[in-house]
Design a protein around this motif. Structure first.
Motif, PDB file in Angstrom:
ATOM      1  N   ARG A 188       0.866  -1.023   0.042  1.00  0.00           N
ATOM      2  CA  ARG A 188       0.058  -0.001  -0.050  1.00  0.00           C
ATOM      3  C   ARG A 188       0.854   1.173   0.077  1.00  0.00           C
ATOM      4  NH1 ARG A 188      -5.398   0.647   2.115  1.00  0.00           N
ATOM      5  NH2 ARG A 188      -6.454  -1.544   1.923  1.00  0.00           N
ATOM      6  N   SER A 230      -7.962  -3.771   6.641  1.00  0.00           N
ATOM      7  CA  SER A 230      -8.338  -2.389   6.530  1.00  0.00           C
ATOM      8  C   SER A 230      -9.579  -1.998   7.613  1.00  0.00           C
ATOM      9  CB  SER A 230      -8.288  -1.874   5.332  1.00  0.00           C
ATOM     10  OG  SER A 230      -7.307  -1.699   4.359  1.00  0.00           O
ATOM     11  N   ARG A 234      -9.838   0.117  10.910  1.00  0.00           N
ATOM     12  CA  ARG A 234     -10.569   1.208  10.900  1.00  0.00           C
ATOM     13  C   ARG A 234     -11.678   0.927  12.152  1.00  0.00           C
ATOM     14  NH1 ARG A 234     -10.063   1.639   4.898  1.00  0.00           N
ATOM     15  NH2 ARG A 234     -11.995   0.033   4.822  1.00  0.00           N
ATOM     16  N   PHE A 237      -9.547   1.489  15.357  1.00  0.00           N
ATOM     17  CA  PHE A 237      -9.448   3.054  15.598  1.00  0.00           C
ATOM     18  C   PHE A 237     -10.647   3.676  16.068  1.00  0.00           C
ATOM     19  CE2 PHE A 237      -9.629   7.243  13.471  1.00  0.00           C
ATOM     20  CZ  PHE A 237      -8.427   7.832  14.195  1.00  0.00           C
ATOM     21  N   ILE A 240     -10.952   2.911  19.914  1.00  0.00           N
ATOM     22  CA  ILE A 240      -9.866   3.355  20.711  1.00  0.00           C
ATOM     23  C   ILE A 240     -10.042   4.584  21.408  1.00  0.00           C
ATOM     24  CG2 ILE A 240      -7.468   4.182  20.882  1.00  0.00           C
ATOM     25  CD1 ILE A 240      -7.512   1.153  20.646  1.00  0.00           C
ATOM     26  N   GLU A 241      -9.887   4.577  22.789  1.00  0.00           N
ATOM     27  CA  GLU A 241     -10.368   6.119  23.280  1.00  0.00           C
ATOM     28  C   GLU A 241      -8.867   6.772  23.759  1.00  0.00           C
ATOM     29  OE1 GLU A 241     -13.016   5.713  26.625  1.00  0.00           O
ATOM     30  OE2 GLU A 241     -14.569   4.476  25.448  1.00  0.00           O
ATOM     31  N   ILE A 242      -8.874   8.103  23.504  1.00  0.00           N
ATOM     32  CA  ILE A 242      -7.959   8.863  24.094  1.00  0.00           C
ATOM     33  C   ILE A 242      -8.266  10.017  24.791  1.00  0.00           C
ATOM     34  CG2 ILE A 242      -7.579  10.027  21.976  1.00  0.00           C
ATOM     35  CD1 ILE A 242      -4.765   9.363  24.038  1.00  0.00           C
TER      36      ILE A 242
ATOM     37  N   ARG B 164      -4.779   4.611   5.976  1.00  0.00           N
ATOM     38  CA  ARG B 164      -6.093   3.714   6.152  1.00  0.00           C
ATOM     39  C   ARG B 164      -7.192   4.783   6.842  1.00  0.00           C
ATOM     40  NH1 ARG B 164      -2.721  -0.768   7.143  1.00  0.00           N
ATOM     41  NH2 ARG B 164      -3.365  -2.370   5.219  1.00  0.00           N
ATOM     42  N   VAL B 165      -6.871   5.727   7.818  1.00  0.00           N
ATOM     43  CA  VAL B 165      -7.853   6.244   8.413  1.00  0.00           C
ATOM     44  C   VAL B 165      -8.104   7.897   8.115  1.00  0.00           C
ATOM     45  CG1 VAL B 165      -7.848   4.642  10.173  1.00  0.00           C
ATOM     46  CG2 VAL B 165      -6.610   6.976  10.446  1.00  0.00           C
ATOM     47  N   LEU B 170     -12.163  13.863   8.701  1.00  0.00           N
ATOM     48  CA  LEU B 170     -11.931  13.426  10.161  1.00  0.00           C
ATOM     49  C   LEU B 170     -12.323  14.376  11.003  1.00  0.00           C
ATOM     50  CD1 LEU B 170     -10.965  10.464  10.989  1.00  0.00           C
ATOM     51  CD2 LEU B 170      -8.814  11.814  11.028  1.00  0.00           C
ATOM     52  N   GLU B 174     -10.929  12.428  16.494  1.00  0.00           N
ATOM     53  CA  GLU B 174     -10.335  11.126  15.801  1.00  0.00           C
ATOM     54  C   GLU B 174      -8.866  11.556  15.194  1.00  0.00           C
ATOM     55  OE1 GLU B 174     -12.605   9.326  16.954  1.00  0.00           O
ATOM     56  OE2 GLU B 174     -12.864   8.221  15.124  1.00  0.00           O
ATOM     57  N   LYS B 177      -6.219  11.220  17.733  1.00  0.00           N
ATOM     58  CA  LYS B 177      -5.985   9.816  17.964  1.00  0.00           C
ATOM     59  C   LYS B 177      -5.226   9.341  16.748  1.00  0.00           C
ATOM     60  CE  LYS B 177      -9.937   7.291  17.790  1.00  0.00           C
ATOM     61  NZ  LYS B 177     -11.301   6.885  18.343  1.00  0.00           N
ATOM     62  N   ALA B 178      -5.487   9.734  15.628  1.00  0.00           N
ATOM     63  CA  ALA B 178      -4.687   9.126  14.301  1.00  0.00           C
ATOM     64  C   ALA B 178      -3.361   9.540  14.546  1.00  0.00           C
ATOM     65  CB  ALA B 178      -5.521   9.759  13.089  1.00  0.00           C
ATOM     66  N   LEU B 180      -1.488  10.281  17.188  1.00  0.00           N
ATOM     67  CA  LEU B 180      -1.033   9.641  18.329  1.00  0.00           C
ATOM     68  C   LEU B 180      -0.656   8.135  18.053  1.00  0.00           C
ATOM     69  CD1 LEU B 180      -2.882  11.333  21.372  1.00  0.00           C
ATOM     70  CD2 LEU B 180      -0.470  11.605  20.887  1.00  0.00           C
ATOM     71  N   LEU B 181      -1.623   7.677  17.409  1.00  0.00           N
ATOM     72  CA  LEU B 181      -1.234   6.014  16.840  1.00  0.00           C
ATOM     73  C   LEU B 181      -0.092   6.124  15.889  1.00  0.00           C
ATOM     74  CD1 LEU B 181      -4.945   4.651  16.907  1.00  0.00           C
ATOM     75  CD2 LEU B 181      -3.171   4.425  18.751  1.00  0.00           C
ATOM     76  N   MET B 225      -3.719   3.990  25.736  1.00  0.00           N
ATOM     77  CA  MET B 225      -4.079   4.193  24.243  1.00  0.00           C
ATOM     78  C   MET B 225      -3.074   3.140  23.507  1.00  0.00           C
ATOM     79  SD  MET B 225      -3.379   6.821  21.487  1.00  0.00           S
ATOM     80  CE  MET B 225      -1.948   6.285  21.255  1.00  0.00           C
ATOM     81  N   TRP B 229      -4.567  -0.321  21.512  1.00  0.00           N
ATOM     82  CA  TRP B 229      -4.300  -0.099  20.268  1.00  0.00           C
ATOM     83  C   TRP B 229      -3.460  -1.356  19.851  1.00  0.00           C
ATOM     84  CZ3 TRP B 229      -6.183   1.153  15.961  1.00  0.00           C
ATOM     85  CH2 TRP B 229      -5.572   0.787  14.606  1.00  0.00           C
TER      86      TRP B 229
END
Lengths: 242, 242
Positions: A188, A230, A234, A237, A240-242, B164-165, B170, B174, B177-178, B180-181, B225, B229
């Protein structure tokens, strides 16, 4: 570019490579990068290659010649006759280093770089499974319980999933999934890694290539796995909490 | 090394950087790589830096001097007075290119490399949100709807999750979160990227730094988190069929 990954597990060894070769972005071709050799019941060896195609092809060709039954060839260095897998890794390293030195010498001053590396995995009767990453200078490192996988080529995109799921206790079905998902992330993100894929599995103490598969570009199961992964990412994702 | 990532979304811009700097593996320090500048209600700008620390610090120092109220300084090039964000990116690029040229010239022949790059994000009253990746030669590219994120430094480990996200739709929670991950995957795989982390959020049309946060090494929420994850990935991995 290239991506090859090998897992060394208690249940066996799982190897996966892509097949894309490119000389620049406008000259793309498909070449096998996964080679298997066996004397069923006695030994099984798989080699994956990354780097300059003239270096890797010539190295594999010389190794194959030494394994052949051609009476005009000196077979004393055949990796099918080497007493141990350590010696197999040394023979591959010596051949790679020599070929690379010859080609690099001729290319001195040219812009292209004659670099290459290989993953060598196998088991002989009476010995354990061993997996090595052989550098172009002929030296090598070995997969261990602490680090049960080796990668060559474009290794970064596919590493996070391996870091999280690969342990020596992983079963072969799970291992197949792990390398395919690792490859999926790489495909990808880097266009110079491409389908089809070649996979080989050497189950523990099987002393043969237990499974060989080519996964073509349109493979429905691979596409479904890729899409499911995928979707799962998603979904995870979102949760998940933050 | 460094990892910085910026998202350009309809809801705003989210920026995250690590703080680890190293001169070799045995000389590691913490330096801020995320800098914010604002005239609340008029404009907000965030700059993230990667590369040679002497180049990035000197560049930021010169930009800050031009923004200061020191009467002995020529403020005509202040990024707080530039008419557009495009001009801000040009000013940062020109300063970076000049500093980099001066230092590279002095370092000619030395082994170290004076390379650097920056992400410049911001909005001024009357204009849209813009985010640029500025190269050391002063040229730059811009985030767009098709590619709504920019990365500098060690970008590969953290890219699969972004691919992917991240879409322009967004939301900011979110988005936080993206990034941070994405950072979490990078921290796990490259030791030269390290905590603490700096985050800045510029909400759309807020015309100020809407949020600034430093996430320290022992941060319980970040650790939770990260663990959640990993667990979600392992669960998803188990459920995928091939």
């Amino acid at each position: 570019m290239t991506y090859c990954v090998g897992l060394l597990l208690k249940a066996g060894m799982v190897l996966l490579s892509d097949t894309r070769t490119n000389a620049g972005l406008d000259n793309i071709a498909t070449y096998r990068k996964l080679f298997t050799f066996e004397v069923p019941g006695e030994r099984a060896i798989a080699i994956m290659t990354a780097g300059n195609l003239s270096v890797t092809q010539t190295t594999i060709a010389r190794l194959e010649e030494e394994m052949s039954d051609d009476p005009d060839v000196d077979h004393s260095r055949s990796i099918l006759k080497a007493p141990t897998m350590l010696r197999v890794a040394e023979l591959v390293g010596e051949t790679l280093s020599q070929v690379r030195g010859e080609i690099a010498g001729r290319m001195a001053g040219a812009e292209a770089i004659a670099s290459a590396s290989m993953i060598v995995a196998g088991q002989r009767r009476g010995g354990g499974m061993r997996m090595f990453l052989v550098y172009q200078e002929g030296n090598f490192i070995e997969a261990t319980e602490d680090t049960p996988f080796l990668q060559i080529g474009e290794h970064k995109y596919g590493k996070p999933i391996l870091d999280r799921v690969v342990t020596p206790d992983l079963g072969l079905a799970e291992a197949r999934k792990a390398v395919l998902l690792s490859m999926d992330s790489t495909l990808r993100s880097n266009l110079s890694v491409g389908m089809p894929l070649d996979m080989a599995i050497i189950a523990a103490d099987d002393l043969r290539i237990s499974e060989r598969a080519r996964i073509e570009a349109g493979d429905a199961r691979f596409a479904a796995m890729s899409e499911a992964w995928s979707q799962a990412l998603r979904d995870a994702f979102r949760r998940i909490e933050i």
